[in-house]
Design a protein around this motif. Sequence first.
Motif, PDB file in Angstrom:
ATOM      1  N   ALA A  46     -20.784 114.152  54.466  1.00 56.67           N
ATOM      2  CA  ALA A  46     -20.429 114.369  53.242  1.00 56.67           C
ATOM      3  C   ALA A  46     -21.479 115.253  52.518  1.00 56.67           C
ATOM      4  CB  ALA A  46     -20.127 112.945  52.189  1.00 56.67           C
ATOM      5  N   PRO A  47     -21.165 116.315  51.925  1.00 56.37           N
ATOM      6  CA  PRO A  47     -22.364 117.088  51.503  1.00 56.37           C
ATOM      7  C   PRO A  47     -23.240 116.466  50.559  1.00 56.37           C
ATOM      8  CG  PRO A  47     -20.175 118.292  51.657  1.00 56.37           C
ATOM      9  CD  PRO A  47     -20.186 117.025  51.856  1.00 56.37           C
ATOM     10  N   GLU A  48     -22.790 115.652  49.513  1.00 49.62           N
ATOM     11  CA  GLU A  48     -23.748 115.152  48.334  1.00 49.62           C
ATOM     12  C   GLU A  48     -24.661 114.147  49.250  1.00 49.62           C
ATOM     13  OE1 GLU A  48     -19.993 112.614  48.539  1.00 49.62           O
ATOM     14  OE2 GLU A  48     -20.387 114.558  48.800  1.00 49.62           O
ATOM     15  N   ARG A  49     -24.424 113.740  50.493  1.00 50.48           N
ATOM     16  CA  ARG A  49     -25.254 112.876  51.028  1.00 50.48           C
ATOM     17  C   ARG A  49     -26.021 113.472  52.327  1.00 50.48           C
ATOM     18  NH1 ARG A  49     -20.607 109.976  51.564  1.00 50.48           N
ATOM     19  NH2 ARG A  49     -20.237 108.423  49.686  1.00 50.48           N
ATOM     20  N   LEU A  50     -25.518 114.364  52.787  1.00 56.63           N
ATOM     21  CA  LEU A  50     -26.127 115.146  53.873  1.00 56.63           C
ATOM     22  C   LEU A  50     -27.205 116.280  53.555  1.00 56.63           C
ATOM     23  CD1 LEU A  50     -26.494 116.201  56.970  1.00 56.63           C
ATOM     24  CD2 LEU A  50     -24.655 117.572  56.541  1.00 56.63           C
ATOM     25  N   ASN A  51     -26.517 117.075  52.495  1.00 52.31           N
ATOM     26  CA  ASN A  51     -27.612 118.087  52.278  1.00 52.31           C
ATOM     27  C   ASN A  51     -28.865 117.701  51.583  1.00 52.31           C
ATOM     28  OD1 ASN A  51     -25.742 119.925  52.654  1.00 52.31           O
ATOM     29  ND2 ASN A  51     -25.032 120.147  50.690  1.00 52.31           N
ATOM     30  N   PRO A  52     -29.168 116.489  50.701  1.00 52.91           N
ATOM     31  CA  PRO A  52     -30.389 116.192  50.341  1.00 52.91           C
ATOM     32  C   PRO A  52     -31.419 115.552  51.544  1.00 52.91           C
ATOM     33  CG  PRO A  52     -28.804 115.434  48.831  1.00 52.91           C
ATOM     34  CD  PRO A  52     -28.069 115.866  50.086  1.00 52.91           C
ATOM     35  N   ALA A  53     -30.622 115.032  52.446  1.00 53.76           N
ATOM     36  CA  ALA A  53     -31.406 114.533  53.614  1.00 53.76           C
ATOM     37  C   ALA A  53     -32.169 115.745  54.481  1.00 53.76           C
ATOM     38  CB  ALA A  53     -30.546 113.658  54.543  1.00 53.76           C
ATOM     39  N   VAL A  54     -31.354 116.735  54.546  1.00 54.91           N
ATOM     40  CA  VAL A  54     -31.607 117.658  55.689  1.00 54.91           C
ATOM     41  C   VAL A  54     -32.523 118.922  55.013  1.00 54.91           C
ATOM     42  CG1 VAL A  54     -29.771 117.307  57.510  1.00 54.91           C
ATOM     43  CG2 VAL A  54     -29.460 119.215  55.677  1.00 54.91           C
ATOM     44  N   THR A  55     -32.686 118.749  53.567  1.00 52.96           N
ATOM     45  CA  THR A  55     -33.461 119.629  52.909  1.00 52.96           C
ATOM     46  C   THR A  55     -34.786 118.862  52.244  1.00 52.96           C
ATOM     47  OG1 THR A  55     -32.206 119.296  50.730  1.00 52.96           O
ATOM     48  CG2 THR A  55     -31.673 121.490  52.326  1.00 52.96           C
ATOM     49  N   GLY A  56     -34.909 117.717  52.740  1.00 56.56           N
ATOM     50  CA  GLY A  56     -36.133 117.145  52.667  1.00 56.56           C
ATOM     51  C   GLY A  56     -36.260 116.455  51.131  1.00 56.56           C
ATOM     52  N   GLN A  57     -34.948 116.219  50.552  1.00 55.24           N
ATOM     53  CA  GLN A  57     -35.227 115.477  49.363  1.00 55.24           C
ATOM     54  C   GLN A  57     -34.999 114.067  49.218  1.00 55.24           C
ATOM     55  OE1 GLN A  57     -32.124 117.607  46.379  1.00 55.24           O
ATOM     56  NE2 GLN A  57     -31.870 119.156  48.092  1.00 55.24           N
ATOM     57  N   VAL A  58     -34.363 113.563  50.102  1.00 54.07           N
ATOM     58  CA  VAL A  58     -34.500 111.991  50.447  1.00 54.07           C
ATOM     59  C   VAL A  58     -34.774 111.974  51.819  1.00 54.07           C
ATOM     60  CG1 VAL A  58     -32.544 111.892  48.710  1.00 54.07           C
ATOM     61  CG2 VAL A  58     -32.076 111.994  51.063  1.00 54.07           C
ATOM     62  N   SER A  59     -35.134 110.494  52.208  1.00 55.98           N
ATOM     63  CA  SER A  59     -35.584 110.474  53.623  1.00 55.98           C
ATOM     64  C   SER A  59     -34.410 109.936  54.352  1.00 55.98           C
ATOM     65  CB  SER A  59     -36.603 109.171  53.545  1.00 55.98           C
ATOM     66  OG  SER A  59     -35.743 107.995  53.111  1.00 55.98           O
ATOM     67  N   HIS A  60     -34.394 109.880  55.693  1.00 59.15           N
ATOM     68  CA  HIS A  60     -33.381 109.352  56.525  1.00 59.15           C
ATOM     69  C   HIS A  60     -32.843 108.167  56.268  1.00 59.15           C
ATOM     70  CE1 HIS A  60     -31.291 109.755  60.600  1.00 59.15           C
ATOM     71  NE2 HIS A  60     -31.008 108.506  60.510  1.00 59.15           N
ATOM     72  N   ALA A  61     -33.774 107.255  55.883  1.00 60.38           N
ATOM     73  CA  ALA A  61     -33.539 105.524  55.550  1.00 60.38           C
ATOM     74  C   ALA A  61     -32.503 105.789  54.368  1.00 60.38           C
ATOM     75  CB  ALA A  61     -34.781 104.957  55.442  1.00 60.38           C
ATOM     76  N   ASP A  62     -33.048 106.623  53.210  1.00 63.59           N
ATOM     77  CA  ASP A  62     -32.355 106.711  51.775  1.00 63.59           C
ATOM     78  C   ASP A  62     -30.923 107.059  52.488  1.00 63.59           C
ATOM     79  OD1 ASP A  62     -34.374 105.558  50.497  1.00 63.59           O
ATOM     80  OD2 ASP A  62     -34.830 107.379  49.921  1.00 63.59           O
ATOM     81  N   TRP A  63     -30.912 108.146  53.292  1.00 64.85           N
ATOM     82  CA  TRP A  63     -29.656 108.739  53.517  1.00 64.85           C
ATOM     83  C   TRP A  63     -28.612 107.739  54.085  1.00 64.85           C
ATOM     84  CZ3 TRP A  63     -28.803 111.787  58.680  1.00 64.85           C
ATOM     85  CH2 TRP A  63     -27.721 112.509  58.746  1.00 64.85           C
ATOM     86  N   MET A  64     -29.082 106.793  55.069  1.00 66.06           N
ATOM     87  CA  MET A  64     -28.352 105.828  55.755  1.00 66.06           C
ATOM     88  C   MET A  64     -27.916 104.865  54.778  1.00 66.06           C
ATOM     89  SD  MET A  64     -27.472 106.923  58.563  1.00 66.06           S
ATOM     90  CE  MET A  64     -27.159 108.449  58.149  1.00 66.06           C
ATOM     91  N   ALA A  65     -28.745 104.491  54.004  1.00 69.23           N
ATOM     92  CA  ALA A  65     -28.470 103.436  52.889  1.00 69.23           C
ATOM     93  C   ALA A  65     -27.326 103.895  51.945  1.00 69.23           C
ATOM     94  CB  ALA A  65     -29.751 103.368  51.861  1.00 69.23           C
TER      95      ALA A  65
END
Length: 207
Positions: A46-65
């Motif tokens: 989902a773009p609202e989760r994926l995009n911040p993760a792959v542009t360095g705004q959130v960590s992988h762990a936060d993405w999976m949370a």
Amino acid sequence: MSQRKRVTALLLDLDGVLRRWDPAVTAGVEREYSLATGSLHGAAMAPERLNPAVTGQVSHADWMAGVAEALAEQAGGVDTARAAVGAWQAYRGEVDPDVLALVREVRAAGVRVGLGTNATDLLDADLAALGLAGEVDLVVNSSVVGAAKPSREYFHAAATALATVPDQVLLVDDDDRAVRGARAAGLSALRWSGPADLPYVRAALAA
């Protein structure tokens, strides 16, 4: 694919090209945790989760949370959803041996190879776990660049990292949007459909 100059550098996608994923693993986790087919991938992409993760705004762990939270109701609780996500994430894919052989071959011939991927801060650990550390000349990670494929910013950063002008770089990627974005940024690009494309890549690099 049109080329204005001889290709002197290869920018290779990771997921879907050098790394492949067995869909049976995800399907098995979804069955085990009574999740709908495709729900893990759907929540993660989902773009609202994926995009911040792959542009360095959130960590992988936060993405999976965030993925676990999105699936909590379906899973019957956030703890079960976290367990499902953890089981899913334990599998880190497999290296395509034919593509790795190509990488080694073209590097031995003096062609610089960059790994160009939309990825998170887990990428270095993944590359080490897959035995890929040191197999390419450099890694262009979108979460480090701060811009993701198919943006012009990403591809210009990749060409700069390769110390090559854009029209001397060949992108090989399985995502049509990335291929179009690369071409718009001045790179040559091939839409990867599988190992049958290997002779084409070799020919482009030898031209």
